[in-house]
Scaffold this active site. Structure first.
Site, PDB file in Angstrom:
ATOM      1  N   LYS A 113       0.830  -1.214   0.000  1.00  0.00           N
ATOM      2  CA  LYS A 113       0.000   0.000   0.000  1.00  0.00           C
ATOM      3  C   LYS A 113       0.862   1.261   0.000  1.00  0.00           C
ATOM      4  O   LYS A 113       0.464   2.277  -0.563  1.00  0.00           O
ATOM      5  CB  LYS A 113      -0.956   0.031   1.202  1.00  0.00           C
ATOM      6  CG  LYS A 113      -1.912  -1.134   1.257  1.00  0.00           C
ATOM      7  CD  LYS A 113      -3.063  -0.982   0.273  1.00  0.00           C
ATOM      8  CE  LYS A 113      -3.857  -2.265   0.230  1.00  0.00           C
ATOM      9  NZ  LYS A 113      -4.893  -2.421  -0.668  1.00  0.00           N
ATOM     10  N   LYS A 193      -4.019 -11.515  -6.960  1.00  0.00           N
ATOM     11  CA  LYS A 193      -5.209 -11.631  -6.117  1.00  0.00           C
ATOM     12  C   LYS A 193      -6.307 -10.710  -6.659  1.00  0.00           C
ATOM     13  O   LYS A 193      -6.009  -9.591  -7.075  1.00  0.00           O
ATOM     14  CB  LYS A 193      -4.777 -11.194  -4.708  1.00  0.00           C
ATOM     15  CG  LYS A 193      -5.856 -11.121  -3.694  1.00  0.00           C
ATOM     16  CD  LYS A 193      -5.330 -10.510  -2.402  1.00  0.00           C
ATOM     17  CE  LYS A 193      -5.548  -9.013  -2.370  1.00  0.00           C
ATOM     18  NZ  LYS A 193      -5.319  -8.382  -1.071  1.00  0.00           N
ATOM     19  N   LYS A 196     -10.103  -4.795  -6.027  1.00  0.00           N
ATOM     20  CA  LYS A 196     -10.687  -3.623  -6.682  1.00  0.00           C
ATOM     21  C   LYS A 196      -9.567  -2.672  -7.133  1.00  0.00           C
ATOM     22  O   LYS A 196      -9.619  -2.099  -8.219  1.00  0.00           O
ATOM     23  CB  LYS A 196     -11.625  -2.936  -5.674  1.00  0.00           C
ATOM     24  CG  LYS A 196     -12.204  -1.644  -6.146  1.00  0.00           C
ATOM     25  CD  LYS A 196     -13.422  -1.873  -7.032  1.00  0.00           C
ATOM     26  CE  LYS A 196     -13.883  -0.543  -7.608  1.00  0.00           C
ATOM     27  NZ  LYS A 196     -14.861  -0.709  -8.662  1.00  0.00           N
TER      28      LYS A 196
HETATM   29  P1  TYM Z   1     -10.770  -6.084   2.654  1.00  0.00           P
HETATM   30  O1  TYM Z   1     -11.811  -5.035   2.768  1.00  0.00           O
HETATM   31  O2  TYM Z   1      -9.663  -5.887   1.716  1.00  0.00           O
HETATM   32  O3  TYM Z   1     -11.446  -7.449   2.258  1.00  0.00           O
HETATM   33  C1  TYM Z   1     -12.570  -7.995   2.934  1.00  0.00           C
HETATM   34  C2  TYM Z   1     -12.419  -9.502   3.057  1.00  0.00           C
HETATM   35  O4  TYM Z   1     -12.315 -10.114   1.770  1.00  0.00           O
HETATM   36  C3  TYM Z   1     -11.154 -10.931   1.717  1.00  0.00           C
HETATM   37  N1  TYM Z   1     -10.607 -10.887   0.348  1.00  0.00           N
HETATM   38  C4  TYM Z   1     -10.297 -11.958  -0.385  1.00  0.00           C
HETATM   39  N2  TYM Z   1     -10.372 -13.277  -0.119  1.00  0.00           N
HETATM   40  C5  TYM Z   1      -9.961 -14.119  -1.097  1.00  0.00           C
HETATM   41  N3  TYM Z   1      -9.496 -13.726  -2.312  1.00  0.00           N
HETATM   42  C6  TYM Z   1      -9.412 -12.418  -2.617  1.00  0.00           C
HETATM   43  N4  TYM Z   1      -8.975 -12.041  -3.818  1.00  0.00           N
HETATM   44  C7  TYM Z   1      -9.813 -11.461  -1.630  1.00  0.00           C
HETATM   45  N5  TYM Z   1      -9.842 -10.107  -1.598  1.00  0.00           N
HETATM   46  C8  TYM Z   1     -10.332  -9.769  -0.376  1.00  0.00           C
HETATM   47  C9  TYM Z   1     -10.200 -10.299   2.717  1.00  0.00           C
HETATM   48  O5  TYM Z   1      -9.223 -11.220   3.169  1.00  0.00           O
HETATM   49  C10 TYM Z   1     -11.141  -9.882   3.815  1.00  0.00           C
HETATM   50  O6  TYM Z   1     -11.419 -10.945   4.693  1.00  0.00           O
HETATM   51  N6  TYM Z   1      -7.985  -5.247   6.719  1.00  0.00           N
HETATM   52  C11 TYM Z   1      -9.218  -5.838   6.258  1.00  0.00           C
HETATM   53  C12 TYM Z   1     -10.452  -5.216   6.886  1.00  0.00           C
HETATM   54  C13 TYM Z   1     -10.481  -5.275   8.373  1.00  0.00           C
HETATM   55  C14 TYM Z   1     -10.664  -6.432   9.178  1.00  0.00           C
HETATM   56  C15 TYM Z   1     -10.661  -5.954  10.522  1.00  0.00           C
HETATM   57  C16 TYM Z   1     -10.798  -7.773   8.905  1.00  0.00           C
HETATM   58  C17 TYM Z   1     -10.385  -4.206   9.207  1.00  0.00           C
HETATM   59  N7  TYM Z   1     -10.499  -4.614  10.505  1.00  0.00           N
HETATM   60  C18 TYM Z   1     -10.795  -6.836  11.583  1.00  0.00           C
HETATM   61  C19 TYM Z   1     -10.931  -8.653   9.968  1.00  0.00           C
HETATM   62  C20 TYM Z   1     -10.933  -8.182  11.301  1.00  0.00           C
HETATM   63  C21 TYM Z   1      -9.310  -5.613   4.751  1.00  0.00           C
HETATM   64  O7  TYM Z   1      -8.723  -4.730   4.220  1.00  0.00           O
HETATM   65  O8  TYM Z   1     -10.198  -6.421   4.113  1.00  0.00           O
END
Ligand code: TYM
Length: 326
Positions: A113, A193, A196
């Protein structure tokens, strides 16, 4: 009963990677556990430049509608917007004092990032995993359904919990990830992966025509250059996606057709699209109904924030007492 917590960023339209990697588990777990789920808008402030206020509000609404359209039932779980519970930011400060800079510097997502940052590499992007640890520990959650990309952040959350407990006494349980059978879904490019920010996604609410057009451009077996060349399903990302959506018999037929060049990649994609539509079409329909009722969505989020605040307040009271601040 074990408490489950997870979060999702309102970074834009949710995609099938989010759904396969995390959201399906969110829904399944809410049938058996006490689950708290958050739309983490404070995390979404970290890109540089950040989204405008109007864009942020729009995305939060869109994510809420998408989660409900996916089948998340707010009568069985708590769904809220992170910024409506100020204790997240408060606990993040306290935990940040026990997070090692060296650990934060090692985070893969921080490295990725900070490369994407166009103006500054802000403190927020560095401290991101601390806020994530606060999200989870505030609810004393033990189980966290996520995709594979979040596992490193969870290890850090455990480390921070351990350190806090060692200094101030046993307060937080150590949270464990729950991975789905598809913890890492690749994007249309077949190499990275689905994300977006990489533009290689298929959105959960994307119109059918657009899904079709994007699938047509999806990477397949790179060695299959012409329709008459036989292909290798094992080297084809579209075939991996068949594994998520297409029943085994039909999938096997596609594999055979590919190996013998009896079918082309577009034929194979059309089979996938039919099955993908069985999942996406009902979501689109539910989302359209929800969009017509913005007040109901708003009410659900408000009620969720109320429930989340009650837990968050109690934890923060305990934390304040343990660390000796008022
Ligand atoms: P975020 O918003 O990027 O994604 C949300 C969830 O989707 C999963 N994910 C994927 N799984 C499989 N293949 C992919 N290509 C893929 N892209 C996204 C992510 O692993 C996630 O579970 N940091 C976190 C948000 C967060 C969070 C938390 C999660 C903030 N606080 C506390 C768990 C607990 C994030 O950016 O997810």
């Amino acid at each position: 009963m074990e408490r489950v917590f997870s979060g999702i960023q309102p970074t834009g339209a949710l995609h099938i990677g989010n759904w396969l990697g995390a959201l399906r588990n969110w829904i399944a777990l809410s049938e058996r556990h006490e689950c708290v789920y958050s739309i983490v808008d404070l995390h979404a402030l970290t890109p540089s430049p950040p989204p405008s206020a109007e864009e942020m509000r729009r995305r939060v609404r869109e994510v809420a509608v998408t989660l409900l359209a996916c089948g998340l039932d707010t009568s069985r779980c708590t769904l809220f917007v992170q910024s409506e519970v100020p204790e997240h930011a408060e606990l993040a400060w306290v935990l940040g004092c026990q997070a090692a800079m060296g650990d934060l510097q090692r985070m893969t997502q921080f490295k990725e990032k900070s490369e994407q940052a166009r103006e500054i590499v802000g403190l927020g992007i560095f401290a991101y995993p601390v806020l994530q640890a606060a999200d989870i520990l505030l609810y004393k959650a033990t189980r966290v359904p996520v995709g594979e990309d979040q596992v490193q952040h969870l290890e850090l959350a455990r480390e921070i919990a351990r350190r806090f407990n060692r200094i101030y006494g046993a307060t937080f349980p150590e949270p464990e990830p729950i991975l789905s059978p598809t913890p890492r879904v690749f994007g249309l490019d077949g190499v990275r992966k689905m994300s977006k920010s990489l533009g290689n996604e298929i959105g959960l609410l994307e119109p059918a025509e657009s899904v079709k057009a994007r699938l047509a451009g999806a990477m397949t077996d790179p060695a299959r250059k012409r329709r008459t060349d036989p292909g290798d399903p094992a080297k084809c990302n579209v075939f991996t996606w068949h594994g998520y959506f297409t029943p085994a018999a039909e999938r096997e037929e596609c594999a055979k057709g590919c190996r013998t060049a009896a079918i082309g990649c577009l034929d194979c994609k059309e089979v996938l699209r039919t099955h993908l539509e069985k999942v996406l079409a009902p979501m689109r329909e539910r989302a359209a109904a929800l969009l017509a009722e913005p007040a109901a969505v708003e009410r659900a989020l408000r009620a969720g924030a109320e429930k989340a605040r009650a837990i968050a307040r109690a934890t923060m009271e305990e934390v304040r007492h343990r660390i000796g601040v008022r």
